[in-house]
Design a protein around this motif. Structure first.
Motif, PDB file in Angstrom:
ATOM      1  N   VAL A  93       0.770  -0.977   0.009  1.00 31.45           N
ATOM      2  CA  VAL A  93      -0.047   0.038   0.031  1.00 31.45           C
ATOM      3  C   VAL A  93       0.898   1.273  -0.042  1.00 31.45           C
ATOM      4  O   VAL A  93       0.529   2.116  -0.706  1.00 31.45           O
ATOM      5  CB  VAL A  93      -0.978   0.057   1.225  1.00 31.45           C
ATOM      6  N   GLU A  94       2.024   1.271   0.650  1.00 30.00           N
ATOM      7  CA  GLU A  94       3.043   2.433   0.654  1.00 30.00           C
ATOM      8  C   GLU A  94       3.504   2.798  -0.566  1.00 30.00           C
ATOM      9  O   GLU A  94       3.500   3.812  -0.801  1.00 30.00           O
ATOM     10  CB  GLU A  94       4.092   2.419   2.030  1.00 30.00           C
ATOM     11  N   ALA A 112       6.180   7.674   2.248  1.00 32.90           N
ATOM     12  CA  ALA A 112       4.538   7.244   2.516  1.00 32.90           C
ATOM     13  C   ALA A 112       4.593   6.570   3.725  1.00 32.90           C
ATOM     14  O   ALA A 112       5.252   5.610   3.993  1.00 32.90           O
ATOM     15  CB  ALA A 112       3.696   6.559   1.335  1.00 32.90           C
ATOM     16  N   ARG A 113       3.490   6.831   4.673  1.00 28.62           N
ATOM     17  CA  ARG A 113       3.121   6.150   5.734  1.00 28.62           C
ATOM     18  C   ARG A 113       1.510   5.791   5.713  1.00 28.62           C
ATOM     19  O   ARG A 113       0.768   6.681   5.419  1.00 28.62           O
ATOM     20  CB  ARG A 113       3.598   6.835   6.998  1.00 28.62           C
ATOM     21  N   SER A 119     -12.627   3.456   9.769  1.00 30.16           N
ATOM     22  CA  SER A 119     -13.103   4.176   8.473  1.00 30.16           C
ATOM     23  C   SER A 119     -12.230   3.766   7.340  1.00 30.16           C
ATOM     24  O   SER A 119     -12.680   4.184   6.413  1.00 30.16           O
ATOM     25  CB  SER A 119     -13.175   5.681   8.716  1.00 30.16           C
ATOM     26  N   GLY A 120     -11.236   3.336   7.357  1.00 25.72           N
ATOM     27  CA  GLY A 120     -10.231   2.837   6.125  1.00 25.72           C
ATOM     28  C   GLY A 120      -8.870   3.245   6.502  1.00 25.72           C
ATOM     29  O   GLY A 120      -8.406   2.845   7.564  1.00 25.72           O
ATOM     30  N   LEU A 121      -8.197   3.742   5.282  1.00 24.62           N
ATOM     31  CA  LEU A 121      -6.691   3.914   5.571  1.00 24.62           C
ATOM     32  C   LEU A 121      -6.463   5.540   5.571  1.00 24.62           C
ATOM     33  O   LEU A 121      -6.995   6.405   5.238  1.00 24.62           O
ATOM     34  CB  LEU A 121      -6.006   3.464   4.099  1.00 24.62           C
ATOM     35  N   GLU A 122      -5.443   5.704   6.698  1.00 23.92           N
ATOM     36  CA  GLU A 122      -5.211   7.065   6.710  1.00 23.92           C
ATOM     37  C   GLU A 122      -3.663   7.173   6.274  1.00 23.92           C
ATOM     38  O   GLU A 122      -2.764   6.286   6.500  1.00 23.92           O
ATOM     39  CB  GLU A 122      -5.052   7.314   8.430  1.00 23.92           C
ATOM     40  N   ILE A 123      -3.455   7.853   5.198  1.00 17.37           N
ATOM     41  CA  ILE A 123      -2.235   8.096   4.291  1.00 17.37           C
ATOM     42  C   ILE A 123      -1.463   9.302   4.705  1.00 17.37           C
ATOM     43  O   ILE A 123      -2.142  10.400   4.506  1.00 17.37           O
ATOM     44  CB  ILE A 123      -2.509   7.679   2.927  1.00 17.37           C
ATOM     45  N   LEU A 124      -0.158   9.226   5.131  1.00 16.39           N
ATOM     46  CA  LEU A 124       0.434  10.490   5.190  1.00 16.39           C
ATOM     47  C   LEU A 124       1.555  10.600   4.064  1.00 16.39           C
ATOM     48  O   LEU A 124       2.461   9.503   4.034  1.00 16.39           O
ATOM     49  CB  LEU A 124       1.268  10.596   6.553  1.00 16.39           C
ATOM     50  N   ILE A 125       1.640  11.440   3.379  1.00 16.15           N
ATOM     51  CA  ILE A 125       2.824  11.542   2.076  1.00 16.15           C
ATOM     52  C   ILE A 125       3.695  12.849   2.859  1.00 16.15           C
ATOM     53  O   ILE A 125       3.203  13.951   3.025  1.00 16.15           O
ATOM     54  CB  ILE A 125       1.871  11.945   0.924  1.00 16.15           C
ATOM     55  N   PRO A 157     -11.153   1.366   1.604  1.00 14.97           N
ATOM     56  CA  PRO A 157     -11.483   2.839   1.317  1.00 14.97           C
ATOM     57  C   PRO A 157     -10.410   3.468   2.080  1.00 14.97           C
ATOM     58  O   PRO A 157      -9.942   3.196   3.079  1.00 14.97           O
ATOM     59  CB  PRO A 157     -13.026   2.809   2.314  1.00 14.97           C
ATOM     60  N   VAL A 158     -10.297   4.853   1.576  1.00 19.06           N
ATOM     61  CA  VAL A 158      -9.337   5.651   1.903  1.00 19.06           C
ATOM     62  C   VAL A 158      -9.953   6.792   2.799  1.00 19.06           C
ATOM     63  O   VAL A 158     -10.679   7.654   2.024  1.00 19.06           O
ATOM     64  CB  VAL A 158      -8.427   6.233   0.921  1.00 19.06           C
ATOM     65  N   SER A 159      -9.742   7.053   3.945  1.00 16.64           N
ATOM     66  CA  SER A 159     -10.296   7.880   4.944  1.00 16.64           C
ATOM     67  C   SER A 159      -9.702   9.207   4.932  1.00 16.64           C
ATOM     68  O   SER A 159     -10.329  10.301   4.871  1.00 16.64           O
ATOM     69  CB  SER A 159     -10.775   7.254   6.156  1.00 16.64           C
ATOM     70  N   ASP A 160      -8.405   9.182   4.725  1.00 17.19           N
ATOM     71  CA  ASP A 160      -7.600  10.645   5.058  1.00 17.19           C
ATOM     72  C   ASP A 160      -6.333  10.279   4.244  1.00 17.19           C
ATOM     73  O   ASP A 160      -5.670   9.415   4.233  1.00 17.19           O
ATOM     74  CB  ASP A 160      -7.555  10.646   6.309  1.00 17.19           C
ATOM     75  N   VAL A 161      -6.000  11.518   3.403  1.00 15.31           N
ATOM     76  CA  VAL A 161      -4.683  11.428   3.124  1.00 15.31           C
ATOM     77  C   VAL A 161      -4.155  12.909   3.497  1.00 15.31           C
ATOM     78  O   VAL A 161      -4.698  14.038   2.924  1.00 15.31           O
ATOM     79  CB  VAL A 161      -5.011  11.799   1.314  1.00 15.31           C
ATOM     80  N   SER A 162      -3.281  12.856   4.098  1.00 11.36           N
ATOM     81  CA  SER A 162      -2.516  13.980   4.411  1.00 11.36           C
ATOM     82  C   SER A 162      -0.919  14.164   3.772  1.00 11.36           C
ATOM     83  O   SER A 162      -0.289  13.404   3.566  1.00 11.36           O
ATOM     84  CB  SER A 162      -2.336  13.986   6.046  1.00 11.36           C
ATOM     85  N   VAL A 163      -0.864  15.495   3.315  1.00  9.87           N
ATOM     86  CA  VAL A 163       0.432  15.886   2.510  1.00  9.87           C
ATOM     87  C   VAL A 163       1.079  16.621   3.602  1.00  9.87           C
ATOM     88  O   VAL A 163       0.643  17.918   3.705  1.00  9.87           O
ATOM     89  CB  VAL A 163       0.097  16.277   1.377  1.00  9.87           C
ATOM     90  N   TYR A 164       2.560  16.379   3.840  1.00  5.19           N
ATOM     91  CA  TYR A 164       3.218  17.372   4.819  1.00  5.19           C
ATOM     92  C   TYR A 164       4.293  17.817   3.758  1.00  5.19           C
ATOM     93  O   TYR A 164       5.279  16.900   3.146  1.00  5.19           O
ATOM     94  CB  TYR A 164       3.652  16.498   5.709  1.00  5.19           C
ATOM     95  N   ILE A 165       4.584  18.985   3.575  1.00  2.00           N
ATOM     96  CA  ILE A 165       5.820  19.520   2.701  1.00  2.00           C
ATOM     97  C   ILE A 165       7.025  19.832   3.782  1.00  2.00           C
ATOM     98  O   ILE A 165       6.770  20.774   4.312  1.00  2.00           O
ATOM     99  CB  ILE A 165       5.164  20.819   1.977  1.00  2.00           C
ATOM    100  N   ALA A 166       7.864  18.977   3.587  1.00  2.00           N
ATOM    101  CA  ALA A 166       9.194  19.160   4.582  1.00  2.00           C
ATOM    102  C   ALA A 166       9.899  20.332   4.185  1.00  2.00           C
ATOM    103  O   ALA A 166      10.477  20.759   5.260  1.00  2.00           O
ATOM    104  CB  ALA A 166       9.761  17.724   4.487  1.00  2.00           C
TER     105      ALA A 166
END
Length: 179
Positions: A93-94, A112-113, A119-125, A157-166
């Motif tokens: 998935v990552e 990716a994490r 509620s599904g997958l929480e993805i952090l980019i 189902p993907v519940s949340d996608v967060s994007v962090y600009i480092a």
């Protein structure tokens, strides 16, 4: 086949220990006579050594089984369908998230994490941008792209996608050379 053999050995081991325990209790309580002639005592002694050796070898085997790492214990997402069970590793998935995010220009060093929640997958980019475009527009496109791609490919189902600009990638500065 190995699991069946291990279960069989465990059954024999536990049965042997149980029988030896019952015999020891009967002998110690006097319910079973233990007056044995010298010849029978020597045979009993040899039998006890053989049994002890077998039990020791079996206990070594079960110790090895208890400390080895089972490959089936790697983190995965399990789904049940009408045809059977499906397991998708978290690493898969990552990698799908990385593949989806890599389609967008302007992102570098993407990581990716993935977490599984009710509620599904929480993805952090996590990524570095090159700074040549609008960051809010880029992150919004990445969120939608990763959300849709991972949901479509995995069926989860993907519940949340967060994007962090480092950070902002520094463009290499070239010094012009005059000749």
């Amino acid at each position: 086949m190995a699991k069946i053999l291990d279960r069989l050995l465990l059954f024999i081991y536990s049965l042997s220990i149980g029988i030896l325990s019952v015999v020891a209790i009967l002998l110690l309580s006097g319910a079973m006579p233990y007056e044995i002639s010298l010849q029978e005592e020597q045979n009993l002694w040899i039998a006890a050594i053989v049994v002890a050796a077998v039990l020791f070898i079996l206990s070594l085997r079960f110790f090895y089984i208890s400390v080895r790492r089972d490959r089936a214990s790697l983190p995965s997402i399990d789904q049940r369908t009408e045809f059977g069970d499906i397991q998708i590793s978290m690493e898969t998935v990552e990698n799908l998230c990385l593949k989806a995010a890599s389609k967008f220009r302007g992102l570098r060093d993407v990581k990716a994490r993935v977490r599984v929640v009710e509620s599904g997958l929480e993805i952090l980019i996590r990524a570095v941008v090159d700074g040549e475009g609008s960051i809010p527009s880029l992150t919004s496109d990445v969120q939608k792209g990763v959300h849709d791609y991972v949901g479509e490919i995995t069926g989860i189902p993907v519940s949340d996608v967060s994007v962090y600009i480092a950070n902002l990638a520094q463009s290499p500065s070239f010094k012009s050379r005059v000749e």
